[in-house]
Write a protein that holds these residues in place. Structure first.
Motif, PDB file in Angstrom:
ATOM      1  N   GLU A 176       7.565  11.405  -6.909  1.00  0.00           N
ATOM      2  CA  GLU A 176       6.272  11.946  -6.492  1.00  0.00           C
ATOM      3  C   GLU A 176       5.423  10.873  -5.827  1.00  0.00           C
ATOM      4  N   LEU A 177       5.441   9.675  -6.405  1.00  0.00           N
ATOM      5  CA  LEU A 177       4.658   8.573  -5.859  1.00  0.00           C
ATOM      6  C   LEU A 177       5.147   8.211  -4.460  1.00  0.00           C
ATOM      7  N   GLY A 178       6.464   8.185  -4.310  1.00  0.00           N
ATOM      8  CA  GLY A 178       7.033   7.882  -2.999  1.00  0.00           C
ATOM      9  C   GLY A 178       6.636   8.911  -1.952  1.00  0.00           C
ATOM     10  N   GLU A 179       6.622  10.175  -2.348  1.00  0.00           N
ATOM     11  CA  GLU A 179       6.232  11.236  -1.420  1.00  0.00           C
ATOM     12  C   GLU A 179       4.761  11.114  -1.040  1.00  0.00           C
ATOM     13  N   LEU A 180       3.905  10.758  -2.015  1.00  0.00           N
ATOM     14  CA  LEU A 180       2.476  10.597  -1.731  1.00  0.00           C
ATOM     15  C   LEU A 180       2.243   9.454  -0.748  1.00  0.00           C
ATOM     16  N   VAL A 181       2.905   8.315  -0.991  1.00  0.00           N
ATOM     17  CA  VAL A 181       2.747   7.162  -0.110  1.00  0.00           C
ATOM     18  C   VAL A 181       3.236   7.487   1.291  1.00  0.00           C
ATOM     19  N   GLU A 182       4.371   8.176   1.377  1.00  0.00           N
ATOM     20  CA  GLU A 182       4.914   8.528   2.693  1.00  0.00           C
ATOM     21  C   GLU A 182       3.966   9.470   3.435  1.00  0.00           C
ATOM     22  N   ALA A 183       3.392  10.439   2.699  1.00  0.00           N
ATOM     23  CA  ALA A 183       2.456  11.371   3.328  1.00  0.00           C
ATOM     24  C   ALA A 183       1.206  10.644   3.819  1.00  0.00           C
ATOM     25  N   PHE A 184       0.712   9.706   3.015  1.00  0.00           N
ATOM     26  CA  PHE A 184      -0.470   8.935   3.402  1.00  0.00           C
ATOM     27  C   PHE A 184      -0.187   8.085   4.636  1.00  0.00           C
ATOM     28  N   GLU A 185       0.922   7.365   4.621  1.00  0.00           N
ATOM     29  CA  GLU A 185       1.256   6.499   5.743  1.00  0.00           C
ATOM     30  C   GLU A 185       1.483   7.313   7.016  1.00  0.00           C
ATOM     31  N   THR A 186       2.164   8.464   6.875  1.00  0.00           N
ATOM     32  CA  THR A 186       2.432   9.305   8.042  1.00  0.00           C
ATOM     33  C   THR A 186       1.144   9.855   8.631  1.00  0.00           C
ATOM     34  N   THR A 187       0.273  10.378   7.761  1.00  0.00           N
ATOM     35  CA  THR A 187      -1.003  10.927   8.229  1.00  0.00           C
ATOM     36  C   THR A 187      -1.841   9.849   8.901  1.00  0.00           C
ATOM     37  N   ALA A 188      -1.922   8.684   8.256  1.00  0.00           N
ATOM     38  CA  ALA A 188      -2.721   7.590   8.811  1.00  0.00           C
ATOM     39  C   ALA A 188      -2.162   7.138  10.153  1.00  0.00           C
ATOM     40  N   ALA A 189      -0.848   6.972  10.232  1.00  0.00           N
ATOM     41  CA  ALA A 189      -0.227   6.525  11.483  1.00  0.00           C
ATOM     42  C   ALA A 189      -0.486   7.519  12.611  1.00  0.00           C
ATOM     43  N   ASP A 190      -0.362   8.808  12.314  1.00  0.00           N
ATOM     44  CA  ASP A 190      -0.586   9.834  13.338  1.00  0.00           C
ATOM     45  C   ASP A 190      -2.032   9.820  13.824  1.00  0.00           C
ATOM     46  N   LEU A 191      -2.979   9.714  12.899  1.00  0.00           N
ATOM     47  CA  LEU A 191      -4.390   9.725  13.277  1.00  0.00           C
ATOM     48  C   LEU A 191      -4.768   8.484  14.087  1.00  0.00           C
ATOM     49  N   VAL A 192      -4.282   7.336  13.646  1.00  0.00           N
ATOM     50  CA  VAL A 192      -4.586   6.096  14.359  1.00  0.00           C
ATOM     51  C   VAL A 192      -4.063   6.162  15.789  1.00  0.00           C
ATOM     52  N   ALA A 193      -2.818   6.594  15.939  1.00  0.00           N
ATOM     53  CA  ALA A 193      -2.225   6.671  17.279  1.00  0.00           C
ATOM     54  C   ALA A 193      -2.926   7.715  18.143  1.00  0.00           C
ATOM     55  N   ALA A 194      -3.202   8.888  17.564  1.00  0.00           N
ATOM     56  CA  ALA A 194      -3.783   9.986  18.342  1.00  0.00           C
ATOM     57  C   ALA A 194      -5.151   9.635  18.912  1.00  0.00           C
ATOM     58  N   HIS A 195      -5.892   8.790  18.209  1.00  0.00           N
ATOM     59  CA  HIS A 195      -7.254   8.482  18.647  1.00  0.00           C
ATOM     60  C   HIS A 195      -7.380   7.113  19.320  1.00  0.00           C
ATOM     61  N   GLY A 196      -6.239   6.539  19.700  1.00  0.00           N
ATOM     62  CA  GLY A 196      -6.276   5.349  20.546  1.00  0.00           C
ATOM     63  C   GLY A 196      -6.280   4.022  19.834  1.00  0.00           C
ATOM     64  N   GLY A 197      -5.960   4.007  18.546  1.00  0.00           N
ATOM     65  CA  GLY A 197      -5.882   2.741  17.819  1.00  0.00           C
ATOM     66  C   GLY A 197      -4.449   2.269  17.692  1.00  0.00           C
ATOM     67  N   ARG A 198      -4.257   1.191  16.969  1.00  0.00           N
ATOM     68  CA  ARG A 198      -2.922   0.653  16.731  1.00  0.00           C
ATOM     69  C   ARG A 198      -2.746   0.400  15.243  1.00  0.00           C
ATOM     70  N   LEU A 199      -1.685   0.950  14.687  1.00  0.00           N
ATOM     71  CA  LEU A 199      -1.368   0.705  13.286  1.00  0.00           C
ATOM     72  C   LEU A 199      -0.710  -0.667  13.192  1.00  0.00           C
ATOM     73  N   ILE A 200      -1.351  -1.594  12.487  1.00  0.00           N
ATOM     74  CA  ILE A 200      -0.798  -2.943  12.372  1.00  0.00           C
ATOM     75  C   ILE A 200       0.275  -3.000  11.303  1.00  0.00           C
ATOM     76  N   LYS A 201      -0.033  -2.455  10.121  1.00  0.00           N
ATOM     77  CA  LYS A 201       0.974  -2.417   9.062  1.00  0.00           C
ATOM     78  C   LYS A 201       0.516  -1.490   7.952  1.00  0.00           C
ATOM     79  N   THR A 202       1.476  -1.084   7.125  1.00  0.00           N
ATOM     80  CA  THR A 202       1.192  -0.274   5.954  1.00  0.00           C
ATOM     81  C   THR A 202       1.561  -1.073   4.710  1.00  0.00           C
ATOM     82  N   LEU A 203       0.779  -0.906   3.655  1.00  0.00           N
ATOM     83  CA  LEU A 203       0.996  -1.659   2.430  1.00  0.00           C
ATOM     84  C   LEU A 203       1.047  -0.721   1.227  1.00  0.00           C
ATOM     85  N   GLY A 204       1.706   0.409   1.382  1.00  0.00           N
ATOM     86  CA  GLY A 204       1.811   1.364   0.289  1.00  0.00           C
ATOM     87  C   GLY A 204       0.557   2.197   0.150  1.00  0.00           C
TER      88      GLY A 204
END
Length: 379
Positions: A212-240
């Motif tokens: 469950e924890l792995g799924e939550l982290v993956e969902a968070f990272e995926t959502t964040a990455a999509d939003l950052v890219a869609a609005h013109g930013g750059r995802l530098i790194k994810t830390l869980g």
């Protein structure tokens, strides 16, 4: 695949007595499927020892060792485990140095950054992608019977897609560098840097099952990455439980931060989020960012209220300077009244800023945080 400076490296992690871990290497060679898969993926058979590969490439053993270590390859001793592709890679890197296109140190950095990035990608593809696809589709079938033909089909498609994405990212990064005002700005640039952090993540790790924890982290990272890219930013790194992003201007970073808060707040499965952003000079190295601005953004995140965005004084000033936010609501009201009186369109501001109490922050002195929100009617 690396060797030590004397050429006595190992094909797998060293045994406790320092001798090569030959048992694991032997097990690999005794597994015919593993060997067939390696040949399929590399496109060539094992042919060279490390010494032979270095000699064929026309480079010293010392330089070959540096390149292999930088790429993150495990030691293989003097086993005949390298291919023509390994020789060609050495020759290309060394050729860039000999031609004066790269210094030796820069060539090692190229090897290291490429190795680190692709290692993570390969691990993800095996752990989360290939492993699931190679589950036997029918009772009685072994994974061995499924894996080879699947890899054979996927390999050329994934390779072409990887090159396409890399070229796209390279084009975008080159464009940013070309637009830099001067050479110094290419390395030390003024950027908006933000951290987004899940609140109470440590407590969640004690309550949730690992899956469950792995799924939550993956969902968070995926959502964040999509939003950052869609609005013109750059995802530098994810830390869980945390993501680090950057943007060339304050308005873009502000939009990303508020979108993150709004999106996560609408997802009942997600914990609350807090975001901190700072604006200033940032040093970039190998795709990462460093400096006081980054540290300040991290500190702002740690003191931000739940589901809120805190920004530093320079970020607030930048939003005001570019007209993205008014200096105060009083000033905004006065400007709107003056425009209406003159029959003009009132100025529009996307964001609102509220000064918070100044506070001391360890290592950074006294800071002046501002609470960032949307203005009424802005979305």
């Amino acid at each position: 695949m690396t060797v030590d400076d004397t050429g006595s490296g190992t094909g797998v992690p060293p045994a406790p007595d320092g001798e090569p871990g030959r048992d694991a290497h032997a097990e690999f060679e005794e597994n015919p499927l593993a060997l067939r898969l390696e040949q399929l993926i590399l496109g060539a058979e094992r042919r060279y020892t490390p010494f032979q590969a270095a000699r064929s490439a026309g480079v010293s053993m010392e330089l070959a060792s540096r390149f292999w270590r930088a790429m993150g390859f495990a030691d293989i001793g003097q086993a005949r485990a390298l291919t023509e592709a390994d020789v060609l890679a050495l020759r290309r890197l060394a050729g860039l140095v000999e031609a004066g296109l790269l210094s030796e140190a820069m060539a090692v950095q190229v090897a290291r950054s490429t190795g680190q990035t692709t290692a993570r990608l390969a691990e993800w593809q095996i752990d989360s992608f290939l492993e699931g696809l190679t589950e036997p589709p029918e009772p009685g079938m072994t994974r061995t019977e499924v894996t080879y033909p699947l890899v054979e089909l996927l390999l050329p498609e994934l390779e072409e897609f990887l090159v396409y994405v890399w070229r796209r990212q390279l084009a975008a990064a080159t464009g940013r560098v070309v637009q830099a005002a001067d050479d110094e700005e290419m390395v030390d640039r003024r950027l908006a840097v933000g951290f987004a952090d899940l609140v109470g993540f440590t407590r969640l790790t004690r309550r949730m099952e690992e899956e469950e924890l792995g799924e939550l982290v993956e969902a968070f990272e995926t959502t964040a990455a999509d939003l950052v890219a869609a609005h013109g930013g750059r995802l530098i790194k994810t830390l869980g439980d945390e993501v680090l992003f950057a943007a060339d201007d304050a308005g873009t970073a502000a939009e990303i931060a508020l979108r993150l808060i709004e999106t996560m707040a609408n997802d009942e499965t997600m914990p609350e989020l807090r975001v901190g952003i700072a604006f200033g000079t940032v040093t970039t190295r190998m795709g990462d960012v460093f400096g006081t601005t980054v540290n300040l953004a991290s500190r702002l995140t740690s003191i931000a209220p739940r589901d809120a965005v805190l920004v530093d004084h320079d970020f607030a000033e930048e939003l005001i300077r570019t007209g993205e936010a008014p200096a105060s609501e009083t000033e905004a009201a006065e400007a709107a009244a003056a425009a209406e009186k003159e029959g003009k369109e009132p100025p529009t501001h996307r964001f609102a800023l509220q000064p918070m109490w100044q506070r001391p922050v360890r290592g950074l002195g006294v800071i002046e945080p501002w609470l960032l929100t949307r203005r009424d009617g802005s979305s």
